[in-house]
Write a protein that holds these residues in place. Sequence first.
Motif, mmCIF file in Angstrom:
data_model
loop_
_atom_site.group_PDB
_atom_site.id
_atom_site.type_symbol
_atom_site.label_atom_id
_atom_site.label_comp_id
_atom_site.label_asym_id
_atom_site.label_seq_id
_atom_site.Cartn_x
_atom_site.Cartn_y
_atom_site.Cartn_z
ATOM 1 N N GLY A 90 97.626 17.610 66.891
ATOM 2 C CA GLY A 90 97.128 18.785 66.143
ATOM 3 C C GLY A 90 98.339 19.088 65.384
ATOM 4 O O GLY A 90 99.424 18.968 65.703
ATOM 5 N N LEU A 91 98.000 20.280 64.450
ATOM 6 C CA LEU A 91 99.012 20.534 63.283
ATOM 7 C C LEU A 91 99.759 21.631 64.337
ATOM 8 O O LEU A 91 99.561 22.595 64.881
ATOM 9 C CB LEU A 91 98.320 21.241 62.359
ATOM 10 C CG LEU A 91 99.024 21.841 61.175
ATOM 11 C CD1 LEU A 91 100.028 20.645 60.438
ATOM 12 C CD2 LEU A 91 98.218 22.437 60.155
ATOM 13 N N ALA A 92 101.130 21.539 64.106
ATOM 14 C CA ALA A 92 102.032 22.276 64.782
ATOM 15 C C ALA A 92 102.374 23.555 64.092
ATOM 16 O O ALA A 92 101.862 23.496 63.004
ATOM 17 C CB ALA A 92 103.462 21.530 64.867
ATOM 18 N N ASP A 93 102.392 24.447 64.877
ATOM 19 C CA ASP A 93 102.740 25.925 64.601
ATOM 20 C C ASP A 93 103.779 26.037 63.612
ATOM 21 O O ASP A 93 104.877 25.361 63.626
ATOM 22 C CB ASP A 93 103.029 26.765 65.670
ATOM 23 C CG ASP A 93 102.043 27.026 66.579
ATOM 24 O OD1 ASP A 93 100.911 26.712 66.376
ATOM 25 O OD2 ASP A 93 102.449 27.408 67.837
ATOM 26 N N GLY A 94 103.590 26.729 62.462
ATOM 27 C CA GLY A 94 104.475 26.989 61.432
ATOM 28 C C GLY A 94 104.107 25.978 60.141
ATOM 29 O O GLY A 94 104.982 26.231 59.093
ATOM 30 N N TYR A 95 103.114 24.994 60.230
ATOM 31 C CA TYR A 95 102.998 24.187 59.174
ATOM 32 C C TYR A 95 101.702 24.319 58.572
ATOM 33 O O TYR A 95 100.562 24.766 59.396
ATOM 34 C CB TYR A 95 102.879 22.802 59.488
ATOM 35 C CG TYR A 95 104.463 22.147 60.003
ATOM 36 C CD1 TYR A 95 105.321 21.641 59.114
ATOM 37 C CD2 TYR A 95 104.914 22.306 61.544
ATOM 38 C CE1 TYR A 95 106.668 21.157 59.531
ATOM 39 C CE2 TYR A 95 106.125 21.818 61.650
ATOM 40 C CZ TYR A 95 106.939 21.173 60.819
ATOM 41 O OH TYR A 95 108.434 20.961 61.075
ATOM 42 N N SER A 96 101.632 24.500 57.109
ATOM 43 C CA SER A 96 100.314 24.368 56.552
ATOM 44 C C SER A 96 99.286 23.220 56.690
ATOM 45 O O SER A 96 99.916 22.155 56.879
ATOM 46 C CB SER A 96 100.413 24.734 55.002
ATOM 47 O OG SER A 96 100.968 23.799 54.435
ATOM 48 N N LYS A 97 97.898 23.439 56.581
ATOM 49 C CA LYS A 97 97.288 22.260 56.553
ATOM 50 C C LYS A 97 97.533 21.252 55.376
ATOM 51 O O LYS A 97 97.383 20.110 55.406
ATOM 52 C CB LYS A 97 95.822 22.534 56.408
ATOM 53 C CG LYS A 97 95.227 23.640 57.518
ATOM 54 C CD LYS A 97 93.835 23.601 57.230
ATOM 55 C CE LYS A 97 93.345 24.673 58.395
ATOM 56 N NZ LYS A 97 93.364 24.066 59.931
ATOM 57 N N GLY A 98 98.021 21.747 54.279
ATOM 58 C CA GLY A 98 98.447 20.691 53.191
ATOM 59 C C GLY A 98 99.666 20.196 53.545
ATOM 60 O O GLY A 98 99.713 18.861 53.199
ATOM 61 N N THR A 99 100.707 20.752 54.332
ATOM 62 C CA THR A 99 101.822 19.947 54.882
ATOM 63 C C THR A 99 101.436 18.621 55.803
ATOM 64 O O THR A 99 101.803 17.722 55.607
ATOM 65 C CB THR A 99 102.828 20.778 55.461
ATOM 66 O OG1 THR A 99 103.138 21.747 54.563
ATOM 67 C CG2 THR A 99 103.993 20.031 56.080
ATOM 68 N N LEU A 130 98.283 17.443 56.133
ATOM 69 C CA LEU A 130 97.780 16.516 55.192
ATOM 70 C C LEU A 130 98.625 15.339 54.529
ATOM 71 O O LEU A 130 98.443 14.148 54.398
ATOM 72 C CB LEU A 130 96.876 17.059 54.040
ATOM 73 C CG LEU A 130 95.875 16.025 53.460
ATOM 74 C CD1 LEU A 130 95.012 15.219 54.252
ATOM 75 C CD2 LEU A 130 95.056 16.886 52.222
ATOM 76 N N GLY A 131 99.530 16.129 53.815
ATOM 77 C CA GLY A 131 100.739 15.053 53.145
ATOM 78 C C GLY A 131 101.206 14.354 54.078
ATOM 79 O O GLY A 131 101.546 13.210 53.738
ATOM 80 N N ALA A 132 101.649 14.735 55.373
ATOM 81 C CA ALA A 132 102.242 13.867 56.273
ATOM 82 C C ALA A 132 101.566 12.791 56.567
ATOM 83 O O ALA A 132 101.950 11.706 56.717
ATOM 84 C CB ALA A 132 102.821 14.647 57.516
ATOM 85 N N GLU A 133 100.173 12.898 56.804
ATOM 86 C CA GLU A 133 99.296 11.901 57.228
ATOM 87 C C GLU A 133 99.184 10.963 56.166
ATOM 88 O O GLU A 133 98.925 9.627 56.369
ATOM 89 C CB GLU A 133 98.015 12.410 57.811
ATOM 90 C CG GLU A 133 98.113 13.300 58.875
ATOM 91 C CD GLU A 133 98.525 12.239 60.129
ATOM 92 O OE1 GLU A 133 97.731 11.314 60.474
ATOM 93 O OE2 GLU A 133 99.359 12.533 60.874
ATOM 94 N N ILE A 134 98.899 11.589 54.999
ATOM 95 C CA ILE A 134 98.874 10.555 53.641
ATOM 96 C C ILE A 134 100.238 9.512 53.337
ATOM 97 O O ILE A 134 99.993 8.503 53.718
ATOM 98 C CB ILE A 134 98.594 11.300 52.417
ATOM 99 C CG1 ILE A 134 97.101 11.897 52.495
ATOM 100 C CG2 ILE A 134 98.560 10.548 51.307
ATOM 101 C CD1 ILE A 134 96.804 12.874 51.296
ATOM 102 N N ILE A 135 101.304 10.360 53.509
ATOM 103 C CA ILE A 135 102.431 9.447 53.204
ATOM 104 C C ILE A 135 102.669 8.490 54.173
ATOM 105 O O ILE A 135 103.277 7.242 54.163
ATOM 106 C CB ILE A 135 103.534 10.320 53.018
ATOM 107 C CG1 ILE A 135 103.379 11.217 51.664
ATOM 108 C CG2 ILE A 135 105.035 9.588 52.946
ATOM 109 C CD1 ILE A 135 104.390 12.363 51.469
ATOM 110 N N GLY A 136 102.536 9.019 55.755
ATOM 111 C CA GLY A 136 102.765 8.160 56.786
ATOM 112 C C GLY A 136 101.954 6.994 56.774
ATOM 113 O O GLY A 136 102.358 5.893 57.304
#
Length: 284
Positions: A159-168, A170-176
């Motif tokens: 799940g997306l942690a509190d304080g992070y946007s969906k764009g962040t 998504l970017g983390a998943e793409i780069i990872g």
Amino acid sequence: MTKDVEVGGHDYSAKDYQDPPPADLFDAQELTKWSFYRAIIAEFVATLLFLYITVLTVIGYKSQTDPIHSSDQCGGVGILGIAWAFGGMIFVLVYCTAGISGGHINPAVTFGLLLARKVSLPRAVMYIVAQCLGAICGCGLVKAFQKTYYDNYGGGANGLADGYSKGTGLGAEIIGTFVLVYTVFSATDPKRNARDSHVPVLAPLPIGFAVFMVHLATIPITGTGINPARSFGAAVIYGKDKAWDDQWLFWVGPMIGAAIAAIYHQYVLRAGAVKALGSFRSNA
């Protein structure tokens, strides 16, 4: 097809390398072979074991650091231990299944290899189905053996942690996922065994380390998906809204990352675009 030529004009005929032909998009004969179904079973079992061990590790860590039951917030394996569990299991399972199915254990890896024409479409589809079913069964075993802990500590769901946007996220998943799939392409490149290879590579080792490093970076953001089957299986068994809120991130991000890695490796590093252009010019 012309052979790659080493700079300096040296002849390495004993280990000259030629790119293997791309896999057929659909190979009907493949469906009649036991090796095809054996590979699907191997993907199912490997993903089941992967989710069983890793989700147990996540739940165990959360239970050991729960302030209700323990005052030691530094107890348990910590984020470092969780990253080691994921990376270590990938190393073990890729080592065990690489000779049978290729050791994908991840729909994003399968998708990237499909785009690079390393596997056929029917094989890719069946692998992804087997991986998702294996993930569901692996999480189901965890819940069956430790239902109270499973329900109380989130079921290992991403799940997306509190304080992070969906764009962040998504970017983390793409780069990872790009890091992982890029490593898979590089570690399994048959050219490493040809004349320009100086250091033999045990493919599961860098792949496992890639998973380990990506988890260190992205656990605080998304819990680290980079594997749609892992996120899907945990969400299905946990079954609560929180697990499904951002599920799309853990499919779209990894698939985009895998596609970019496949394009980068095949058409930039392996000069696929240049070769295609040269072939076009020679036929003109």
